[in-house]
Each structure stands twice: as C-alpha cells, then as structure tokens.
Design a protein around this motif. Sequence first.
Motif, PDB file in Angstrom:
ATOM      1  N   ALA A 215       0.522  -1.476  -0.011  1.00  0.00           N
ATOM      2  CA  ALA A 215       0.195   0.382   0.290  1.00  0.00           C
ATOM      3  C   ALA A 215       0.964   1.874   0.112  1.00  0.00           C
ATOM      4  O   ALA A 215       0.521   2.686  -0.356  1.00  0.00           O
ATOM      5  CB  ALA A 215      -0.703   0.041   1.246  1.00  0.00           C
ATOM      6  N   LYS A 216       2.198   1.182   0.316  1.00  0.00           N
ATOM      7  CA  LYS A 216       3.097   2.663   0.669  1.00  0.00           C
ATOM      8  C   LYS A 216       4.203   2.417  -0.626  1.00  0.00           C
ATOM      9  O   LYS A 216       4.274   3.067  -0.946  1.00  0.00           O
ATOM     10  CB  LYS A 216       3.889   2.360   1.773  1.00  0.00           C
ATOM     11  N   SER A 217       4.811   1.067  -1.274  1.00  0.00           N
ATOM     12  CA  SER A 217       5.477   0.956  -2.120  1.00  0.00           C
ATOM     13  C   SER A 217       5.318  -0.050  -2.871  1.00  0.00           C
ATOM     14  O   SER A 217       5.239  -1.194  -2.627  1.00  0.00           O
ATOM     15  CB  SER A 217       7.036   1.267  -1.281  1.00  0.00           C
ATOM     16  N   VAL A 218       5.879   0.043  -3.854  1.00  0.00           N
ATOM     17  CA  VAL A 218       5.825  -1.219  -5.028  1.00  0.00           C
ATOM     18  C   VAL A 218       7.568  -1.141  -5.875  1.00  0.00           C
ATOM     19  O   VAL A 218       7.887  -0.686  -5.651  1.00  0.00           O
ATOM     20  CB  VAL A 218       5.177  -1.292  -5.985  1.00  0.00           C
ATOM     21  N   VAL A 219       8.014  -2.656  -6.143  1.00  0.00           N
ATOM     22  CA  VAL A 219       8.710  -2.989  -7.301  1.00  0.00           C
ATOM     23  C   VAL A 219       9.290  -2.711  -8.464  1.00  0.00           C
ATOM     24  O   VAL A 219       7.799  -2.910  -9.089  1.00  0.00           O
ATOM     25  CB  VAL A 219       9.711  -4.535  -7.316  1.00  0.00           C
ATOM     26  N   GLU A 220       9.759  -1.521  -8.872  1.00  0.00           N
ATOM     27  CA  GLU A 220       9.942  -2.177 -10.647  1.00  0.00           C
ATOM     28  C   GLU A 220      11.419  -2.357 -10.395  1.00  0.00           C
ATOM     29  O   GLU A 220      12.108  -2.467  -9.963  1.00  0.00           O
ATOM     30  CB  GLU A 220      10.072  -0.707 -10.923  1.00  0.00           C
ATOM     31  N   PHE A 221      11.438  -3.093 -11.522  1.00  0.00           N
ATOM     32  CA  PHE A 221      12.561  -4.435 -12.112  1.00  0.00           C
ATOM     33  C   PHE A 221      13.155  -3.673 -13.984  1.00  0.00           C
ATOM     34  O   PHE A 221      11.691  -4.120 -14.605  1.00  0.00           O
ATOM     35  CB  PHE A 221      12.856  -5.584 -11.284  1.00  0.00           C
ATOM     36  N   PHE A 222      14.012  -3.471 -14.487  1.00  0.00           N
ATOM     37  CA  PHE A 222      14.014  -3.728 -15.720  1.00  0.00           C
ATOM     38  C   PHE A 222      14.409  -4.795 -15.942  1.00  0.00           C
ATOM     39  O   PHE A 222      15.006  -5.712 -15.669  1.00  0.00           O
ATOM     40  CB  PHE A 222      16.354  -3.524 -15.623  1.00  0.00           C
ATOM     41  N   VAL A 223      13.596  -5.358 -17.346  1.00  0.00           N
ATOM     42  CA  VAL A 223      13.818  -6.564 -17.930  1.00  0.00           C
ATOM     43  C   VAL A 223      14.245  -6.147 -19.162  1.00  0.00           C
ATOM     44  O   VAL A 223      14.575  -7.779 -19.981  1.00  0.00           O
ATOM     45  CB  VAL A 223      12.011  -6.843 -17.951  1.00  0.00           C
ATOM     46  N   HIS A 224      15.057  -5.146 -19.731  1.00  0.00           N
ATOM     47  CA  HIS A 224      15.402  -5.288 -21.235  1.00  0.00           C
ATOM     48  C   HIS A 224      16.649  -3.957 -21.316  1.00  0.00           C
ATOM     49  O   HIS A 224      16.096  -2.850 -20.488  1.00  0.00           O
ATOM     50  CB  HIS A 224      14.376  -4.775 -22.131  1.00  0.00           C
ATOM     51  N   GLY A 225      17.255  -4.396 -22.087  1.00  0.00           N
ATOM     52  CA  GLY A 225      17.939  -3.132 -22.210  1.00  0.00           C
ATOM     53  C   GLY A 225      19.714  -2.705 -22.481  1.00  0.00           C
ATOM     54  O   GLY A 225      20.214  -4.008 -21.129  1.00  0.00           O
ATOM     55  N   ALA A 226      20.600  -2.279 -21.713  1.00  0.00           N
ATOM     56  CA  ALA A 226      21.614  -1.985 -21.112  1.00  0.00           C
ATOM     57  C   ALA A 226      22.114  -2.525 -20.152  1.00  0.00           C
ATOM     58  O   ALA A 226      21.427  -1.727 -19.304  1.00  0.00           O
ATOM     59  CB  ALA A 226      22.263  -0.916 -22.567  1.00  0.00           C
ATOM     60  N   LEU A 227      23.148  -3.431 -19.958  1.00  0.00           N
ATOM     61  CA  LEU A 227      23.423  -3.903 -18.960  1.00  0.00           C
ATOM     62  C   LEU A 227      24.763  -2.431 -18.611  1.00  0.00           C
ATOM     63  O   LEU A 227      25.580  -2.650 -19.164  1.00  0.00           O
ATOM     64  CB  LEU A 227      23.255  -4.741 -18.272  1.00  0.00           C
TER      65      LEU A 227
END
Length: 335
Positions: A141-153
């Motif tokens: 309810a306060k914070s959610v997770v985002e994650f890189f799935v594609h592109g340069a590393l």
Amino acid sequence: AVKHGADAVYIGGPDFGARAGAGNSVADIARLVAYAHRFNVRIFATMNTILHDAELEAARKQVCALYDAGVDALIVQDMAFADMAASGDLPPIALHASTQCDIRTPEKARFLQDVGFTQLVLARELTLAQISAIHQQLDPAKSVVEFFVHGALCVAYSGQCYISHAHTGRSANRGDCSQACRLPYTVVDGKGGIVAHEKHVLSLKDNNQSANLAALIQAGVRSFKIEGRYKDMAYVKNITAHYLSLLDALLEQDTALSHYQRASSGKCVFTFTPQPEQNFNRQATDYFVQGRKADIGAFDTPKHSGIPVGWVAKLGRDSFDLQLDDANLLLSNGD
C-alpha cells in the motif's frame, strides 16, 4: 511507447537527468502528459543525478514546473528530494527511487519506503530470491517494486560506477557517462603476458528477461522497465510491443496470475510481429535473475551483434563463401 502498450513512460526534463543528452522541455512533457493521460498512462520524469548544493533551488523549481505540467512522479537518486518533500518545499508529487540508488537489500528498500518513496527501481544485479526478499519487506500500500527487464547493462552496480569520472572527469552520477566499459582494453598478467588483446572486457551483453516475466511477477515485481532513452523509435515500438504481447499472454493464460490486470486503458493493435533480436543488441542475457552466470560478456564488440545467419566456409582474397543455416534466406549487400 504509449501506442505500443506502455502503462507508463519515463522521460528526462530540461536538467538533472542521468542521460544528459536526452533532455526535453517542460512544454513538450506537458504535451506528452495530455496525450498519455487519455489512456491512464502515467508519466515519470527523471531527475536522478546527484545534486550539488548550489543546484537545489533550480531543481526545486524544475519539480514545480513538472508538477504543473501534470507529471505523475519523479525518479530520483539524491535524498535531497525526500528532504525537501518532508519539509513541504515540494508539491505533492510521488517520488520513485532510481536504480541509481543501488537497492540490493531489504533494509535499504524498507528505509526508502519509510521516507516516502512509492516505487523502487531495484538494482539490476539481483536474483529472484533477493527480489522476493525485498518485496516481502515492503508494504504494497506504500511502495511497489520495479525492475529492469530489457536493454543495456552496466558492468558496475548502478550508481556505484566511478570509471568514467576517473578516466575523463565525466561522472555517470551526473548524467555524463563516457561509456568507458564499452572501450577495448589489453589485459596482462603479473609477468606481462597478454591475457586479452584489445578486447571489450568490461562490456556486458544486453538484459532480456522475456523468459522470466512470470517468475518476476511471483517475486513481487509490479513494474517492468525497458532501458533505452538513447535508443531510436523503432526500438521503442518493437521492444514495448514485445513485452506487452508477453504480459498479455501471461495474464490470459496463467491462472495463477489471473487476478492481475494492466494499469492503463485501451487496446493496442500492431501491424507487425515484435522481434527484439532485430533491434540493436549485444546478444542477450538474463543476467543474475536465475543465478549468477559466467557467459554475460560481449567481449568482441560493444556494437549491434546482428542475427546469426550461417558459417564462413571458405576465405578468398577479397571475398568469402557463406554456408547459410537457412537455405531459403535471402541476403542483400550490406546485411
């Protein structure tokens, strides 16, 4: 990005973005917001460099201008933004923690949630178990997770790379990375023997989590990020459409995910079949998501690797014979 299925778009404003060459005027961003909001697509503005004290007031004014333009959230690295928000010096705009914050532990994630960040872009170097451990420490309810799935590393942990600054004085944390990890190097051992000659020993393959989306959802990821603010329009269309197609199929076919839905409105129709391998890529890796792997380097070239078509069968003086993997494949000059 919107027309090909993105639920949110991240974009750099005039200043303070981690891609110094990808800035946009507030007026242009306001036009984007007006278009995107028709489909309930959110717009995130990147202000994810480290700030000098003398820049705080200019940064605050830019935040106010972006808020007035309708931007939904800021992606930031410098904790000055959280401090200004807590002090009432910023308008009520959501703060997202950039991957430049190097979020690798549940403790750091919980801290960022507790000081007001509503979305956390995790470090790209994590396994599924580590992502899940972070998710379990957060209040959804306060914070959610985002994650890189594609592109340069990057070869270094996000936000922790000082190679560019050491080489050239241009800091990646100021949006001015010189891409030192894509240069060729000669590596020698302690006796002077050559281990690698003019190889791109710091250059990594590109991130591709196409096969791991269901597992990432189960681990707690709720926002899937595509790298590429310096990429061209064809890349944005193709890669966005690719992940939209995969996610739509998952939500339709996987009963364990049937209670999830897309965040935006509308339906996207394509006149092409998305093919990520056709765009710029250095070959693909899913990096550490399924455990650390040895074969993550793009040591031969940091440029587009192309698509394998066959094998060189014979070398001539100014030509070569090619044995095609597919006898029906038609090649043209320049392919």
